[in-house]
Design an enzyme around this catalytic site. Structure first.
Site, PDB file in Angstrom:
ATOM      1  N   HIS A   1     -17.046  22.696   5.859  1.00 27.78           N
ATOM      2  CA  HIS A   1     -17.706  22.648   7.168  1.00 27.78           C
ATOM      3  C   HIS A   1     -17.024  23.504   8.235  1.00 27.78           C
ATOM      4  O   HIS A   1     -17.698  24.093   9.069  1.00 27.78           O
ATOM      5  CB  HIS A   1     -17.764  21.195   7.678  1.00 27.78           C
TER       6      HIS A   1
ATOM      7  N   ASP B   1       9.110  24.450   9.124  1.00 27.76           N
ATOM      8  CA  ASP B   1      10.375  24.289   9.849  1.00 27.76           C
ATOM      9  C   ASP B   1      11.273  23.431   8.958  1.00 27.76           C
ATOM     10  O   ASP B   1      10.946  23.166   7.791  1.00 27.76           O
ATOM     11  CB  ASP B   1      10.152  23.711  11.262  1.00 27.76           C
TER      12      ASP B   1
ATOM     13  N   THR C   1       5.586  16.349  10.658  1.00 28.92           N
ATOM     14  CA  THR C   1       4.321  15.607  10.646  1.00 28.92           C
ATOM     15  C   THR C   1       3.111  16.480  10.331  1.00 28.92           C
ATOM     16  O   THR C   1       2.047  15.952  10.013  1.00 28.92           O
ATOM     17  CB  THR C   1       4.059  14.999  12.043  1.00 28.92           C
TER      18      THR C   1
ATOM     19  N   HIS D   1     -23.120  25.427   9.865  1.00 32.40           N
ATOM     20  CA  HIS D   1     -21.679  25.305  10.088  1.00 32.40           C
ATOM     21  C   HIS D   1     -21.088  26.605  10.637  1.00 32.40           C
ATOM     22  O   HIS D   1     -20.140  26.586  11.418  1.00 32.40           O
ATOM     23  CB  HIS D   1     -20.977  24.871   8.796  1.00 32.40           C
TER      24      HIS D   1
HETATM   25  C1  RB5 Z   1      11.190  18.443  13.962  1.00 36.11           C
HETATM   26  O1  RB5 Z   1      12.104  17.420  14.099  1.00 36.11           O
HETATM   27  C2  RB5 Z   1       9.789  17.903  14.131  1.00 36.11           C
HETATM   28  O2  RB5 Z   1       9.547  17.637  15.478  1.00 36.11           O
HETATM   29  C3  RB5 Z   1       8.767  18.888  13.589  1.00 36.11           C
HETATM   30  O3  RB5 Z   1       9.037  19.135  12.254  1.00 36.11           O
HETATM   31  C4  RB5 Z   1       7.309  18.470  13.620  1.00 36.11           C
HETATM   32  O4  RB5 Z   1       7.147  17.200  13.063  1.00 36.11           O
HETATM   33  C5  RB5 Z   1       6.611  18.612  14.897  1.00 36.11           C
HETATM   34  O5  RB5 Z   1       5.409  18.318  15.024  1.00 36.11           O
END
Ligand code: RB5
Length: 145
Positions: A98, A8, A67, A133
């Site tokens: 694993h 994204d 993230t 596994h």
């Molecule tokens: C977008 O702002 C953010 O929420 C997305 O990139 C991500 O980190 C979501 O988990």
């Protein structure tokens, strides 16, 4: 091996860097977007990447959001996908050995490019151990039913 890759807006820059890294390694990839920094919804990209893996069109996937967490949540909803949210190299290797993870998820706002390359390489270069596994992975698949 054909890698499906997607991001994204939060993962756009890191996705581009990872693509260059794959090119340098001679690894082919299919880019499922997004293609600019305009805000978009990570589940849409996770769906496209994961469906290409499940259909056999591609072999493995790399997903990047801010993230890595949202991408992993979305990816793991799709039957046949074992997505690992990664921030370290040990886990990157072990999730192949694993868990036979077929998708990895990284955070463009969390993980620097050099560490990201090491994570990608550790996962790509590791081999699934099979045996006990595989039996555990079969139990994960059973949870999908
Ligand atoms: C977008 O702002 C953010 O929420 C997305 O990139 C991500 O980190 C979501 O988990």
């Amino acid at each position: 091996m054909m890698i499906a890759i997607g991001c994204d807006h939060g993962g756009f820059e890191l996705k581009n860097r990872i693509e260059k890294h794959l090119e340098e390694r001679g690894i082919e990839y299919k880019d499922f977007g997004t293609f600019d920094e305009k805000s978009c919804d990570y589940p849409d990209i996770a769906k496209a990447v994961c469906e290409s893996i499940v259909s056999g069109d591609t072999d493995r996937g790399i997903l990047v959001c801010g993230t890595g967490i949202g991408m992993s949540m979305a990816a793991n909803k799709i039957k046949g996908i074992r997505a690992a949210h990664l921030t370290d190299v040990y886990s990157a290797k072990m999730t192949k050995v694993h868990n036979n993870a077929n998708v990895i998820c990284l955070g463009g706002r969390v993980t620097g490019e050099e560490l990201a390359y090491m994570i990608v390489d550790s996962w790509l270069d590791a081999e699934f151990a099979g045996g006990r596994h595989q039996a555990r992975i079969d139990k994960i698949s059973a949870l999908e039913k």
